[in-house]
Design a protein around this motif. Sequence first.
Motif, mmCIF file in Angstrom:
data_model
loop_
_atom_site.group_PDB
_atom_site.id
_atom_site.type_symbol
_atom_site.label_atom_id
_atom_site.label_comp_id
_atom_site.label_asym_id
_atom_site.label_seq_id
_atom_site.Cartn_x
_atom_site.Cartn_y
_atom_site.Cartn_z
ATOM 1 N N LEU A 1 49.560 11.605 37.660
ATOM 2 C CA LEU A 1 50.799 12.297 37.972
ATOM 3 C C LEU A 1 50.591 13.508 38.876
ATOM 4 O O LEU A 1 51.439 13.826 39.697
ATOM 5 N N ARG A 2 49.494 14.193 38.690
ATOM 6 C CA ARG A 2 49.295 15.444 39.417
ATOM 7 C C ARG A 2 47.825 15.629 39.753
ATOM 8 O O ARG A 2 46.946 15.422 38.910
ATOM 9 N N LYS A 3 47.545 16.040 40.944
ATOM 10 C CA LYS A 3 46.175 16.336 41.375
ATOM 11 C C LYS A 3 45.915 17.829 41.206
ATOM 12 O O LYS A 3 46.810 18.647 41.331
ATOM 13 N N ASN A 4 44.671 18.171 40.935
ATOM 14 C CA ASN A 4 44.211 19.555 40.794
ATOM 15 C C ASN A 4 44.949 20.338 39.716
ATOM 16 O O ASN A 4 45.197 21.526 39.873
ATOM 17 N N ALA A 5 45.303 19.706 38.631
ATOM 18 C CA ALA A 5 45.854 20.439 37.490
ATOM 19 C C ALA A 5 44.697 21.131 36.770
ATOM 20 O O ALA A 5 43.587 20.602 36.694
#
Length: 198
Positions: free
Chosen positions: A33-37
């Motif tokens: 869902l999200r990169k670099n969290a």
Amino acid sequence: MSEQVTESFEGMGLFASSLSLLVFPTMLVLPFLRKNAFILYIVSELSIIGTMWIFWVVSAALAIQKKQNFVLFGGCQFFVFEVGVQKCNQLLAIEGLTIVVFVLLMKYMLLLLTYSTTVYFRGDDQVWFRSVNELQVKMPALTHKSGDFEAKGYASPSIAMNTYPPSNPSIPPTQQMTYSSPVQHTAVYTPSATMPQV
């Protein structure tokens, strides 16, 4: 009126399993869902896994302690009533499950720590702030290319790589051995004409 009492190992086991069911699927789904969290960084993942590992170790220790207090002789076969046998089997199952979970968490944590430390000491200072998906551990080459020794200041290896045994063994002409036929000595045996009589 019967009052339901929750034991300490039950409460800790329920807390650790509920938190695991909340945290681990989140850590598995979030990279899509999200990169670099921040939760995906290796440093965050190691701290989350370490905290979960502590919860599962405490849960396992409490279950083992309760089993040792409840089962005095080492097995469930000594209980006469069905309720005692059921509770004993449940304690054994809880103990086994908690031990398996904390051992798996410990192995994953040590593996991730080893890989990331290896990458760090190979010169990548930012490895702790990357996700596990970006972690690439390259093993060093096991063979050397020609010129590697000279480039590093070492002497060139003088041993030539040949196959063994050689297909056509040859001895240089200066080292060839000559064999001569053995000298035969001839001796004539003549029996004596007179033999002693007995």
